[in-house]
Enzyme design. Structure first.
Site, PDB file in Angstrom:
ATOM      1  N   ASP A  16      38.219  15.480  -4.813  1.00  0.00           N
ATOM      2  CA  ASP A  16      38.690  15.103  -6.143  1.00  0.00           C
ATOM      3  C   ASP A  16      39.321  16.308  -6.844  1.00  0.00           C
ATOM      4  O   ASP A  16      40.327  16.188  -7.546  1.00  0.00           O
ATOM      5  CB  ASP A  16      37.528  14.558  -6.974  1.00  0.00           C
ATOM      6  N   TYR A 287      44.197   5.763 -14.147  1.00  0.00           N
ATOM      7  CA  TYR A 287      43.684   6.465 -12.967  1.00  0.00           C
ATOM      8  C   TYR A 287      43.810   7.977 -13.183  1.00  0.00           C
ATOM      9  O   TYR A 287      44.892   8.492 -13.463  1.00  0.00           O
ATOM     10  CB  TYR A 287      44.524   6.022 -11.784  1.00  0.00           C
TER      11      TYR A 287
END
Length: 337
Positions: A16, A287
Site C-alpha cells: 500500500d 479510492y
C-alpha cells in the site's frame, strides 16, 4: 513481549505504501524494511506493486524495480514472518501468482470491488491449490449496503478464502458503520473477518478498534502511516493501543517504534499527513490510490485537484478505472473555459 497472538497483523507499507512513493521501492529498501519487521515479530508482510502483482504499467504506475525481485529480497530476510502478495483479478494473473509462490510467498490476498467477488474464484482456487494461505478482500466497502457486502463475502468464503476482509479503501466509513458491517460478517461467515482502513478522515484507528470490538481477527496496518492517501492504521501506534487493551499481537513495541523512526521515516518523500486532497478522498469516497493520478491530471489541466476528486466520487469511479481520471480533469477544464 509475548509471541502469543490474539489477532494477526499484516504490515502493508511495502505494498500500500508503494502508492505513496509512486512505486519506486528498491531491493535495498525492501530488504531493510522486511528484515526489521521480521525482527520486530510482525507475522505477515505484504510486498507487491501498489495495485498488486502485475500492476506496473502506464495506467497504474511503473515500478522502479520488478516486483518479483522485491518479493525475493523480502522472503530472503524476513525470518519467521510470512510474505504476502496482493492480486487484483484483471491486473494480476495466475501465472504471476505461481511465480510468487515459487519465490516463497506464503499468503495470497485476492481483492475485488465490493460487488464483484465472483471474479476472484479462479485466483482464490489457484492460491489454495498452490498451498498458500488465502485471503479475500472486498474493496471500497462503503459503496455497498450491508446485505450486499455479506453476500459477496460468502461467495469468497465459498471459493476457499481462509479469511475475508472488508476494505475501507477510501477511508470514508465512520466507526458505527464499520461495527455494523463487521458484526454482520461475523454473524454470517465461518472464516475469520479482517479489516483494512485508510486515514483520510482521521478515523483509521477508531475504525480498526471498532472492527476489533466486533470480532475482527485480522488487521492491516502501515508503519508510519506509509500507505495510499493519508495512509492506513499506523502500525506502531496500533500495537501500543492494543497493549493498553490487553490484546496480544506478538509484536515488540520498542522494535516496531524503531523501525518506524529509523527505517521507514527516511523513505518517506513527504510526511504522511491528512492534506486537503487526502481529506477529500475520504469526504468524497474516492479510492485512496487515485490521489497521485488526480494531482497529476489537475496540474496538467491547471485545475483544482479537489474538484477532480469530488467529480470522481460523484461518478462512483472505482479501482481499475484510473484512465478516467484524465478524462474527468479534461472535462472539468473545458467546462471552466
Amino acid at each position: 513481549m509475548t509471541t502469543e497472538r490474539d489477532l494477526l497483523i499484516t504490515e502493508v507499507a511495502l505494498r500500500d505504501g508503494s502508492h505513496a512513493i509512486a512505486h519506486q521501492y528498491t531491493v535495498e529498501q525492501v530488504a531493510k524494511v522486511a528484515k526489521a519487521l521480521g525482527e520486530a515479530g510482525v507475522p505477515y508482510i505484504e510486498v507487491s506493486h501498489g495495485d498488486g502483482l502485475g500492476g506496473s504499467s502506464l495506467q497504474y504506475g511503473l515500478s522502479h524495480t520488478n516486483e518479483m525481485e522485491l518479493i525475493e529480497a523480502a522472503v530472503s530476510v524476513s525470518g519467521d514472518s510470512k510474505i504476502a502478495v496482493l492480486v487484483l483479478p484483471g491486473i494480476g494473473t495466475v501465472h504471476e501468482l505461481k511465480e510468487a509462490a515459487k519465490l516463497g510467498v506464503k499468503m495470497a490476498r485476492i481483492g475485488t470491488h465490493v460487488t464483484e467477488a465472483d471474479v476472484a474464484a479462479q485466483h482464490l482456487s489457484k492460491a489454495k491449490e498452490l498451498g498458500l494461505e488465502t485471503v479475500g478482500f472486498l474493496m471500497m466497502s462503503h459503496m455497498a449496503p450491508v446485505d450486499k457486502l455479506v453476500e459477496q463475502a460468502k461467495l469468497m468464503e465459498s471459493y476457499g478464502a481462509d479469511a475475508v476482509y472488508m476494505f475501507d479503501s477510501a477511508g470514508a466509513l465512520l466507526p458505527h458503520q464499520v461495527k455494523e458491517r463487521v458484526r454482520a460478517l461475523r454473524q454470517n461467515l465461518q472464516v475469520d473477518v479482517g479489516f483494512h482502513g485508510h486515514n483520510n478522515l482521521s478515523l483509521a484507528m477508531a475504525n480498526t478498534l471498532a472492527a476489533i470490538e466486533e470480532g475482527a481477527k485480522r488487521i492491516d496496518g502501515s508503519i508510519r502511516c506509509l500507505g495510499a492517501g493519508a495512509g492506513n492504521t499506523q502500525t506502531e501506534v496500533l500495537i501500543a493501543v492494543l497493549e493498553h487493551m490487553g490484546i496480544r499481537t506478538g509484536i515488540d513495541l520498542y522494535k516496531i517504534m524503531d523501525v518506524a523512526e529509523e527505517v521507514i521515516a527516511p523513505i518517506l518523500q513527504v510526511p504522511q499527513e491528512i492534506t486537503r486532497d487526502n481529506l477529500v478522498l475520504g469526504y468524497a469516497g474516492v479510492y485512496s490510490s487515485f490521489l497521485l493520478h488526480a494531482q497529476r491530471a489537475a496540474k496538467r489541466f491547471n485545475i483544482d485537484s479537489r474538484d477532480v476528486l469530488i467529480e470522481l466520487g460523484k461518478r462512483k469511479v472505482v479501482g481499475g478505472q484510473e484512465d478516467m481520471i484524465v478524462d474527468v480533469a479534461a472535462e472539468l477544464a473545458k467546462q471552466r473555459n
